[in-house]
Design an enzyme around this catalytic site. Structure first.
Site, short mmCIF file in Angstrom:
data_model
loop_
_atom_site.label_atom_id
_atom_site.label_comp_id
_atom_site.label_asym_id
_atom_site.label_seq_id
_atom_site.Cartn_x
_atom_site.Cartn_y
_atom_site.Cartn_z
N CYS A 2 0.53 -1.27 -0.15
CA CYS A 2 0.29 0.00 0.19
C CYS A 2 0.77 1.01 0.27
CB CYS A 2 -0.77 0.17 1.06
SG CYS A 2 -0.48 0.81 2.53
N CYS A 5 2.81 2.08 2.65
CA CYS A 5 4.28 1.03 3.71
C CYS A 5 4.97 1.52 2.68
CB CYS A 5 3.92 -0.17 3.03
SG CYS A 5 2.52 -0.98 4.31
N ASP A 28 0.25 15.30 4.35
CA ASP A 28 -0.48 15.05 3.88
C ASP A 28 -0.95 16.35 2.51
OD1 ASP A 28 -3.61 14.75 2.62
OD2 ASP A 28 -4.19 14.24 4.34
N HIS A 44 1.73 -2.29 8.93
CA HIS A 44 0.73 -2.18 8.14
C HIS A 44 -0.51 -2.43 9.08
CE1 HIS A 44 -2.55 -1.82 4.03
NE2 HIS A 44 -2.44 -2.95 4.71
N ASN A 84 -9.90 7.76 10.77
CA ASN A 84 -11.22 8.00 9.38
C ASN A 84 -11.23 6.46 9.34
OD1 ASN A 84 -12.45 10.20 8.98
ND2 ASN A 84 -11.26 10.11 7.20
N HIS A 97 -4.45 5.68 10.05
CA HIS A 97 -3.54 6.49 10.23
C HIS A 97 -4.42 7.64 11.46
CE1 HIS A 97 -5.77 6.84 6.62
NE2 HIS A 97 -6.07 8.22 6.47
#
Ligand code: 5GP
Ligand code: ZN
Length: 132
Positions: A2, A5, A28, A44, A84, A97
């Protein structure tokens, strides 16, 4: 592998602002406000519910450290610190995260919510369902 990662493995560059043995925090790329930072474990985990207890504790502590860093360096005192958890909750990257979002003024981040009206009876039933 991902995207987070790959960032953690330094296969993809990031603007890292904090790093320790288990965590990384980086800017971000589509910030809600200036300084919007993501705190991610190097290992992960799909989401918050997948974390072990020690990592969960560490995650909040790192988010706190990052907020303190941004407070000092960006001269901002308010934050929304957000996770989230799951697709329907707005999670788009399925590597756990925490968002650390500096809030410079009211309305920088608005959650559009509609609150529900529950009767006493509704609350009693709900409470029983949760605790029993
Ligand atoms: P989520 O919607 O899953 O809670 O948040 C994912 C966040 O990751 C979004 O705010 C998005 O802007 C950010 N993001 C997605 N891909 C990348 C990337 O490759 N690098 C960085 N720095 N941020 C990313
Ligand atoms: Zn990952």
């Amino acid at each position: 592998m991902c995207i987070f990662c790959k960032i953690a493995n330094k296969e993809i560059p990031s603007y890292t602002v904090y790093e320790d043995d288990n965590f990384l925090a980086f800017l971000d790329l589509s910030p809600i406000t200036v300084g919007h930072t993501l705190v991610v474990p190097k290992k992960h985990y799909a989401n918050l519910l997948e974390l072990d207890e020690a990592t969960a504790k560490e995650a909040l502590n790192v988010a706190r450290k990052v907020a303190l860093l941004l407070k000092e360096k960006l001269n901002v005192s308010d934050f929304n610190i957000v996770n989230n958890c799951g697709e329907n909750a707005g999670q788009s990257v399925h590597h756990f995260h925490i968002h650390v979002i500096p809030i410079y003024k009211k309305g920088d981040l608005e959650f559009k919510v509609q609150t529900k009206k529950l009767s006493d009876e509704d609350f009693k039933k709900l409470h029983t369902k949760i605790i029993k």
